[in-house]
Design an enzyme around this catalytic site. Sequence first.
Site, mmCIF file in Angstrom:
data_model
loop_
_atom_site.group_PDB
_atom_site.id
_atom_site.type_symbol
_atom_site.label_atom_id
_atom_site.label_comp_id
_atom_site.label_asym_id
_atom_site.label_seq_id
_atom_site.Cartn_x
_atom_site.Cartn_y
_atom_site.Cartn_z
ATOM 1 N N HIS A 252 -23.975 -22.936 -35.279
ATOM 2 C CA HIS A 252 -23.721 -24.048 -36.203
ATOM 3 C C HIS A 252 -25.026 -24.307 -36.958
ATOM 4 O O HIS A 252 -26.116 -24.064 -36.419
ATOM 5 C CB HIS A 252 -23.340 -25.266 -35.355
ATOM 6 N N ASP B 255 -26.589 -25.171 -26.985
ATOM 7 C CA ASP B 255 -25.850 -26.149 -27.775
ATOM 8 C C ASP B 255 -24.462 -26.251 -27.135
ATOM 9 O O ASP B 255 -23.635 -25.347 -27.280
ATOM 10 C CB ASP B 255 -25.788 -25.645 -29.220
ATOM 11 N N GLN C 173 -19.460 -27.729 -28.267
ATOM 12 C CA GLN C 173 -18.058 -27.271 -28.152
ATOM 13 C C GLN C 173 -17.710 -26.851 -26.728
ATOM 14 O O GLN C 173 -16.603 -26.371 -26.478
ATOM 15 C CB GLN C 173 -17.808 -26.097 -29.108
ATOM 16 N N LYS D 188 -17.296 -35.644 -29.611
ATOM 17 C CA LYS D 188 -16.428 -34.476 -29.447
ATOM 18 C C LYS D 188 -15.771 -34.454 -28.069
ATOM 19 O O LYS D 188 -15.037 -33.544 -27.723
ATOM 20 C CB LYS D 188 -17.229 -33.192 -29.664
ATOM 21 N N CYS E 96 -19.693 -25.361 -41.158
ATOM 22 C CA CYS E 96 -21.148 -25.464 -40.904
ATOM 23 C C CYS E 96 -21.672 -24.220 -40.213
ATOM 24 O O CYS E 96 -22.516 -24.301 -39.306
ATOM 25 C CB CYS E 96 -21.494 -26.702 -40.081
HETATM 26 N N1 PLP Z 1 -23.112 -27.524 -32.634
HETATM 27 C C1 PLP Z 1 -21.830 -27.162 -32.666
HETATM 28 C C2 PLP Z 1 -21.413 -25.880 -32.020
HETATM 29 C C3 PLP Z 1 -20.898 -27.979 -33.301
HETATM 30 O O1 PLP Z 1 -19.613 -27.619 -33.353
HETATM 31 C C4 PLP Z 1 -21.338 -29.178 -33.907
HETATM 32 C C5 PLP Z 1 -20.387 -30.047 -34.644
HETATM 33 O O2 PLP Z 1 -19.473 -29.609 -35.268
HETATM 34 C C6 PLP Z 1 -22.688 -29.510 -33.823
HETATM 35 C C7 PLP Z 1 -23.544 -28.654 -33.182
HETATM 36 C C8 PLP Z 1 -23.231 -30.764 -34.433
HETATM 37 O O3 PLP Z 1 -22.779 -31.883 -33.764
HETATM 38 P P1 PLP Z 1 -23.125 -33.342 -34.300
HETATM 39 O O4 PLP Z 1 -22.742 -33.351 -35.747
HETATM 40 O O5 PLP Z 1 -22.264 -34.228 -33.470
HETATM 41 O O6 PLP Z 1 -24.576 -33.565 -34.079
#
Ligand code: PLP
Length: 406
Positions: A122, A199, A202, A225, A363
Amino acid sequence: MFEIQTLRKDFPILQQTIYAKPLVYFDNAATTQKPRPVVEKIKQGYYNVNANIHRGVHYLSQAATEAHEAARGAVRDFLGARFAHEIIFTRGTTEAINLIASSFAEKFLTEGDEVILSEMEHHSNIVPWQIQAARKNLTLKVVPIDETGALDLEAYRRLFSERTRLVSLTHVSNVLGTINPVETLIAIAHSHQVPVLLDGAQAVPHLGVDVRALDVDFYAFSAHKIYGPTGIGVLYGKEKRLEELPPYQGGGEMIASVSFDKTTFNDLPFKFEAGTPDYIGTTALAEALAYIEQLGRADIAAHEQELLRYATGRLQEVGGVRIFGRTERKSSVVSFLLEDIHPYDTGLLLDQLGIAVRTGHHCAQPLMKALGVEGTVRASFALYNTKEEIDVFIDGIKQVRTLFKR
Ligand code: PLP
């Protein structure tokens, strides 16, 4: 197994109609809906226990502090961490990754050092590293994916050099659903004495995560999430690792003493929590975690896997559907394209039928480039979704196809 129709009553938003059609919410990888107990916790927090935490001698401040610190304990239990002070509250996954990128680079990275990322990250696990790379002249090395959407493990092994300082990878891909073999990835990094940040944005909504069993050095996720509130996230770090890092932001809460000559910093976790935290949000996150624990994480996972299997099978029946992400271990996400129909057109037409899916690059533009597409349509399922909703979605997909054939 939980009773799905009863459980759906906990989510008032799901009862509504959109353009006179019952809402089918399949955008759960972007954010999940919130059950009543979570919303109630926020309401009761502001109605009954609102006072700034940590410094107050009065009753309300102490009650609010206790609730906030109990929430930290709940997150520690949820992740299987050793100590509550290894749990840092942030605004989300993005801020947690920025914190590590900034503090780790400040302390440990110098020109020519290398950080390993992957092609399926992401943007929040790419851009913070690019900012540090520009600042410190670092090299970012990228693990490629294979045609199923799995990381190329041999390529990963080859990326290590004596300049590798950190590995930062996603646990589960937000586009492909790929569940990465993180035990192996961590073991390989540790065999080179390189720490790993995962990270988990998900991953935590779908998998049981045990940071100690994984032996991961840093782990990040977002409350929104996982049926919790927006604006709250978690950074887990091993005590030793967090202790050696400098603060990320300065301000109140994170200091032990301040004078114009010298400021000393507070202990963990407060060293990384400058300013008034969202202490109502943290208690709502704890409520969300309790909610899923009470339903049973294994049952939720089994239900979501059944939805994934059913949706994948039914999509394949439609014909002309190209699915991205075909690994054996997948979370409940299906990214696809319908013949040569633009993903936005598919998304807009589904929206007219009350079906919420996400379209675009999610993203993850470098991943889109690797897949050779501009974007995809993504349907992602959560604990409250049903097979009947998937049937409505498949009917919608058929309608889109028919419309564009004419
Ligand atoms: N990392 C992953 C794999 C994600 O799917 C997302 C959000 O879509 C994020 C990071 C970023 O999360 P946040 O916008 O809640 O900080």
